[in-house]
Write an enzyme that holds these catalytic residues in place. Structure first.
Site, PDB file in Angstrom:
ATOM      1  N   ARG A 106       0.839  -1.207   0.000  1.00  0.00           N
ATOM      2  CA  ARG A 106       0.000   0.000   0.000  1.00  0.00           C
ATOM      3  C   ARG A 106       0.872   1.254   0.000  1.00  0.00           C
ATOM      4  O   ARG A 106       1.934   1.287   0.631  1.00  0.00           O
ATOM      5  CB  ARG A 106      -0.839  -0.022   1.273  1.00  0.00           C
ATOM      6  CG  ARG A 106      -1.856   1.095   1.404  1.00  0.00           C
ATOM      7  CD  ARG A 106      -2.899   1.022   0.345  1.00  0.00           C
ATOM      8  NE  ARG A 106      -4.131   1.709   0.714  1.00  0.00           N
ATOM      9  CZ  ARG A 106      -5.145   1.863  -0.122  1.00  0.00           C
ATOM     10  NH1 ARG A 106      -5.078   1.411  -1.356  1.00  0.00           N
ATOM     11  NH2 ARG A 106      -6.238   2.477   0.256  1.00  0.00           N
ATOM     12  N   THR A 411      -9.120   0.109 -10.635  1.00  0.00           N
ATOM     13  CA  THR A 411      -8.022  -0.680 -10.099  1.00  0.00           C
ATOM     14  C   THR A 411      -7.974  -1.870 -11.016  1.00  0.00           C
ATOM     15  O   THR A 411      -8.773  -1.974 -11.937  1.00  0.00           O
ATOM     16  CB  THR A 411      -8.381  -1.112  -8.656  1.00  0.00           C
ATOM     17  OG1 THR A 411      -8.395   0.034  -7.844  1.00  0.00           O
ATOM     18  CG2 THR A 411      -7.427  -2.117  -8.065  1.00  0.00           C
ATOM     19  N   THR A 429      -3.363  -0.942  -8.010  1.00  0.00           N
ATOM     20  CA  THR A 429      -4.165   0.245  -8.302  1.00  0.00           C
ATOM     21  C   THR A 429      -3.299   1.504  -8.355  1.00  0.00           C
ATOM     22  O   THR A 429      -2.181   1.513  -7.832  1.00  0.00           O
ATOM     23  CB  THR A 429      -5.228   0.422  -7.190  1.00  0.00           C
ATOM     24  OG1 THR A 429      -6.102   1.495  -7.525  1.00  0.00           O
ATOM     25  CG2 THR A 429      -4.599   0.718  -5.845  1.00  0.00           C
ATOM     26  N   GLU A 431      -5.552   4.029  -7.703  1.00  0.00           N
ATOM     27  CA  GLU A 431      -6.784   4.588  -7.123  1.00  0.00           C
ATOM     28  C   GLU A 431      -7.740   5.068  -8.220  1.00  0.00           C
ATOM     29  O   GLU A 431      -8.306   4.274  -8.923  1.00  0.00           O
ATOM     30  CB  GLU A 431      -6.469   5.661  -6.057  1.00  0.00           C
ATOM     31  CG  GLU A 431      -7.600   6.572  -5.639  1.00  0.00           C
ATOM     32  CD  GLU A 431      -8.854   5.891  -5.082  1.00  0.00           C
ATOM     33  OE1 GLU A 431      -8.844   4.695  -4.807  1.00  0.00           O
ATOM     34  OE2 GLU A 431      -9.867   6.587  -4.962  1.00  0.00           O
ATOM     35  N   ASP A 453      -8.103   7.871  -0.010  1.00  0.00           N
ATOM     36  CA  ASP A 453      -8.782   6.804   0.732  1.00  0.00           C
ATOM     37  C   ASP A 453      -8.783   7.063   2.240  1.00  0.00           C
ATOM     38  O   ASP A 453      -9.492   6.374   2.982  1.00  0.00           O
ATOM     39  CB  ASP A 453      -8.127   5.436   0.462  1.00  0.00           C
ATOM     40  CG  ASP A 453      -8.646   4.800  -0.819  1.00  0.00           C
ATOM     41  OD1 ASP A 453      -9.499   5.399  -1.483  1.00  0.00           O
ATOM     42  OD2 ASP A 453      -8.195   3.684  -1.151  1.00  0.00           O
ATOM     43  N   SER A 474      -7.584   0.346   2.765  1.00  0.00           N
ATOM     44  CA  SER A 474      -7.991  -0.136   1.447  1.00  0.00           C
ATOM     45  C   SER A 474      -9.173  -1.086   1.575  1.00  0.00           C
ATOM     46  O   SER A 474      -9.491  -1.568   2.665  1.00  0.00           O
ATOM     47  CB  SER A 474      -6.823  -0.878   0.807  1.00  0.00           C
ATOM     48  OG  SER A 474      -7.252  -1.537  -0.364  1.00  0.00           O
ATOM     49  N   SER A 475      -9.778  -1.355   0.431  1.00  0.00           N
ATOM     50  CA  SER A 475     -10.825  -2.381   0.349  1.00  0.00           C
ATOM     51  C   SER A 475     -10.371  -3.558  -0.501  1.00  0.00           C
ATOM     52  O   SER A 475     -11.167  -4.466  -0.768  1.00  0.00           O
ATOM     53  CB  SER A 475     -12.077  -1.788  -0.282  1.00  0.00           C
ATOM     54  OG  SER A 475     -12.516  -0.696   0.467  1.00  0.00           O
ATOM     55  N   GLY A 495     -12.688  -1.944  -7.774  1.00  0.00           N
ATOM     56  CA  GLY A 495     -14.008  -1.365  -7.497  1.00  0.00           C
ATOM     57  C   GLY A 495     -14.113  -0.577  -6.211  1.00  0.00           C
ATOM     58  O   GLY A 495     -15.209  -0.441  -5.671  1.00  0.00           O
ATOM     59  N   GLY A 496     -12.986  -0.037  -5.682  1.00  0.00           N
ATOM     60  CA  GLY A 496     -13.079   0.730  -4.432  1.00  0.00           C
ATOM     61  C   GLY A 496     -13.737  -0.136  -3.371  1.00  0.00           C
ATOM     62  O   GLY A 496     -13.470  -1.343  -3.288  1.00  0.00           O
TER      63      GLY A 496
HETATM   64  N1  GLU Z   1      -8.331   2.829  -3.426  1.00  0.00           N
HETATM   65  C1  GLU Z   1      -9.081   1.627  -3.484  1.00  0.00           C
HETATM   66  C2  GLU Z   1      -8.724   0.703  -2.368  1.00  0.00           C
HETATM   67  O1  GLU Z   1      -7.609   0.557  -2.048  1.00  0.00           O
HETATM   68  C3  GLU Z   1      -8.858   0.909  -4.739  1.00  0.00           C
HETATM   69  C4  GLU Z   1      -9.284   1.712  -5.868  1.00  0.00           C
HETATM   70  C5  GLU Z   1     -10.312   1.069  -6.644  1.00  0.00           C
HETATM   71  O2  GLU Z   1     -10.511  -0.125  -6.660  1.00  0.00           O
HETATM   72  O3  GLU Z   1     -10.956   1.797  -7.330  1.00  0.00           O
HETATM   73  O4  GLU Z   1      -9.548   0.086  -1.816  1.00  0.00           O
END
Ligand code: GLU
Length: 604
Positions: A106, A411, A429, A431, A453, A474-475, A495-496
């Site tokens: 990360r 991502t 990613t 982001e 994030d 993160s997700s 997908g965030g």
């Molecule tokens: N920033 C997101 C995360 O780390 C990933 C970005 C995304 O999947 O769009 O969870």
């Protein structure tokens, strides 16, 4: 002379094809979303990248070598979702030892990032999320991708970084055929990309976005990969490139004509020099006799997917009508998201009660608040990890959303298996689509905007508050499912925060609701992240909207709420069947469709 990304019209490539077939320009690489076979598999969103990985496997490389080569190729062909300017999470199963290991790559906040980094000093008010924060030096975290590749190769690979970068370097130099997704992503970012001299030169070289069917070359990136192949990570984390990254963050190279405000960041060379990719123990939960391993904090992927599975394990989903099972999936997800918001952050700075979040007793208590016949009012409150015993107590509604969800949805994810049985599941990613929009001058890659994030509003009680040297939560949820100590499934998605629900829904569809992996990846999706409405793809609403509304759900499409269309996730995965049969799967449609490949379609 600085060499920049160039676009060659396909007509020219076609002419060359006629004149000299042996030296024809790049042609579109065929792709298919599912491949079944033996001996190894690579699946990603992109056909050129999957092909690069497959070649590594074919020439004797292992899954880690192939994963790094594929990721480096995605940095070429999917530069708006991934690349050396970003970060990610790498999960590895080693067939020889039976161990599952993970690397946290990360991005981190600079040492000088203040708590009020998201407040505009000129006005004392918070920056707008867009455009100010997303297109800024403020949101650029110290990149972790290269350190991840190096760490993975040194720990488990058989090839050097130089050798692993070589195919991607060739791809960047030779060029690849622009597809609709690439073109559209440049167009969506037109204002941002035209705001920076090096980004405009890369992606608007001819004054327009690279046309679909044209050949796109990125010689600057090829040279950067070359440099890293020659000299290792040193130039990037301590050398000349480090200086250039710092300069781009602190004094973003804006064009004279842009009207975008671009707040500068505070990254220093020292921040880059001190960056480390971190080895972490994976998260683990048991699920119906299987073992599910995921990414521990700083990602919330493993803990949130794991908690939701623990809750869902209390129901016999397979015996229920699909809409009722989906109701439980949505309710469990809301509860797990409430706990994610309350407890998960970078473990270097926050005491994350991971064992509690993944405990079956905690899940039993959380499950008490689910009414199988009616949706809860959302947001629901977080559970209390300091006192639980698995017994039912009346649930309390939450006051309000803890914070607005500002995670973006771009991502990329890849899955690799090799002939020895090793497996890599890797999500990476920068982001936002296009990251911060800032390309490093002359180097051919974009810097991330991952620090968006962090929670937008600073609250000392929030585990995801901004802190210097911290990793934003993160997700990303690269996930391995094991049966009797052997891989059964590997899956992940971009997908965030919808990554978590995408992976969860795929697991439920595959493990409980009788879908095959390709069906589970293709299925219409819904996401419930502890918000009043469930957001879903139109096909999902069409099929289950009425039944779920009858159960009290407020089911909406993204299009009902936001402008434009909105995919949920773009997953890849591999299923490990009897007799070493591999089923590699990618999206049939989302993000233009992915590319699943296997080494040998027939058993040898
Ligand atoms: N920033 C997101 C995360 O780390 C990933 C970005 C995304 O999947 O769009 O969870």
């Amino acid at each position: 002379m600085r060499r920049l990304g160039t676009v060659v019209p396909l007509a020219l490539a076609t002419t060359l094809l006629v004149a000299a077939p042996a030296h024809a320009g790049p042609q579109p690489t065929p792709k298919r979303p599912t491949a079944v076979g033996y001996g190894g598999a690579v699946t990603s969103v992109d056909a050129d990248a999957s092909r690069v990985g497959l070649r590594v496997l074919r020439s004797g490389g292992n899954a880690v070598d192939a994963a790094v080569a594929t990721a480096a190729a995605l940095g070429v062909t999917e530069p708006f979702s991934a690349g050396i300017g970003g970060g990610g999470y790498f999960v590895y199963y080693d067939a020889r030892t039976g161990r599952i290991s993970t690397i946290d790559g990360r991005e981190t906040a600079p040492a000088a990032m203040p708590h009020d980094a998201f407040i505009d000093p000129a006005t004392g008010e918070p920056y707008n999320f867009s455009p100010e924060l997303v297109t800024s030096g403020v949101s650029v975290g110290v990149p972790g991708t290269l350190a991840t590749w190096q760490r993975a190769l040194r720990s488990w690979g058989t090839r050097s970084l130089a050798r692993s970068l070589a195919p991607a370097e060739a791809l960047a130099r030779r060029g690849f055929v622009v597809d609709r997704t690439f073109h559209d992503q440049v167009v969506q970012n037109e204002r941002r990309f035209k705001a920076f001299v090096p980004t405009r030169a890369l992606y608007y070289a001819g004054g327009h976005a690279p046309r679909v069917g044209s050949v796109f070359r990125n010689r600057d990136l090829a040279d950067t990969y070359d440099l890293l192949a020659d000299r290792g990570l040193r130039p990037f984390y301590r050398g000349r490139l480090a200086g250039e990254i710092v300069r781009a963050v602190r004094r973003p190279p804006t064009t004279a004509s842009t009207t975008l405000p671009v707040p500068p960041g505070t990254m220093s060379r020292r921040d880059l020099a001190r960056y480390r990719a971190v080895d972490r123990a994976p998260t683990h939960v048991g699920y119906r006799g299987l073992d599910v391993y995921g990414m521990a904090p700083s990602s919330s992927g493993g803990s949130t997917v794991g908690e939701a599975l623990n809750i869902l394990e209390r129901y016999d989903l397979g015996s229920l009508p699909r809409a009722e099972a989906l109701h439980l999936y949505l309710e469990a997800s809301a509860l797990a998201f409430a706990d994610r918001g309350a407890y998960v952050g970078d473990p270097a700075q926050v005491d994350v009660p991971l064992d509690d979040l993944l405990s079956d007793d905690f899940a039993a208590e959380r499950a008490c608040s689910i009414d199988p016949a009616h949706a809860a009012d959302k947001p629901v409150a977080a559970g209390d990890v300091s006192s639980y015993d698995g017994s039912c107590a009346p649930s309390t509604p939450a006051a309000a959303d803890r914070a607005t969800d500002t995670e973006n949805v771009e991502t990329t994810n890849l899955t690799v298996a090799d002939r020895w049985g090793n497996v890599v599941e890797y999500t990476l990613t920068i982001e936002q689509t296009g990251g911060s929009g800032i390309a490093v001058p002359g180097r051919g890659f974009l810097l991330n905007n991952e620090l968006t994030d962090f929670s937008a509003v600073y609250d000392p009680a929030d585990p995801n508050r901004i802190e210097p040297l911290k990793r934003p939560r993160s997700s990303m949820a690269p996930t391995l499912v094991m049966r009797d100590g052997r891989p059964l499934l590997a899956v992940g998605s971009p997908g965030g925060s919808t990554i978590i629900t995408t992976v969860l829904q795929i697991l439920v569809d595959r493990l409980d609701l009788a879908m095959t992996l390709p069906e589970a990846i293709a299925a219409a999706r819904a996401t419930q992240r502890n918000t009043a409405a469930d957001l879903a793809e139109p096909a999902f609403v069409e099929e289950y909207g009425d039944a779920l509304r009858a159960l009290g759900h407020d089911v909406r499409t993204y299009e009902d709420i936001f402008t434009g269309t909105h995919e949920i996730g773009a997953a890849t995965g591999i299923e490990f069947g009897p007799g070493r049969l591999l089923t590699a799967a990618a999206e049939p449609d989302r993000r233009g469709g992915g590319s699943a490949t296997v080494l040998h379609p027939k058993r040898r």
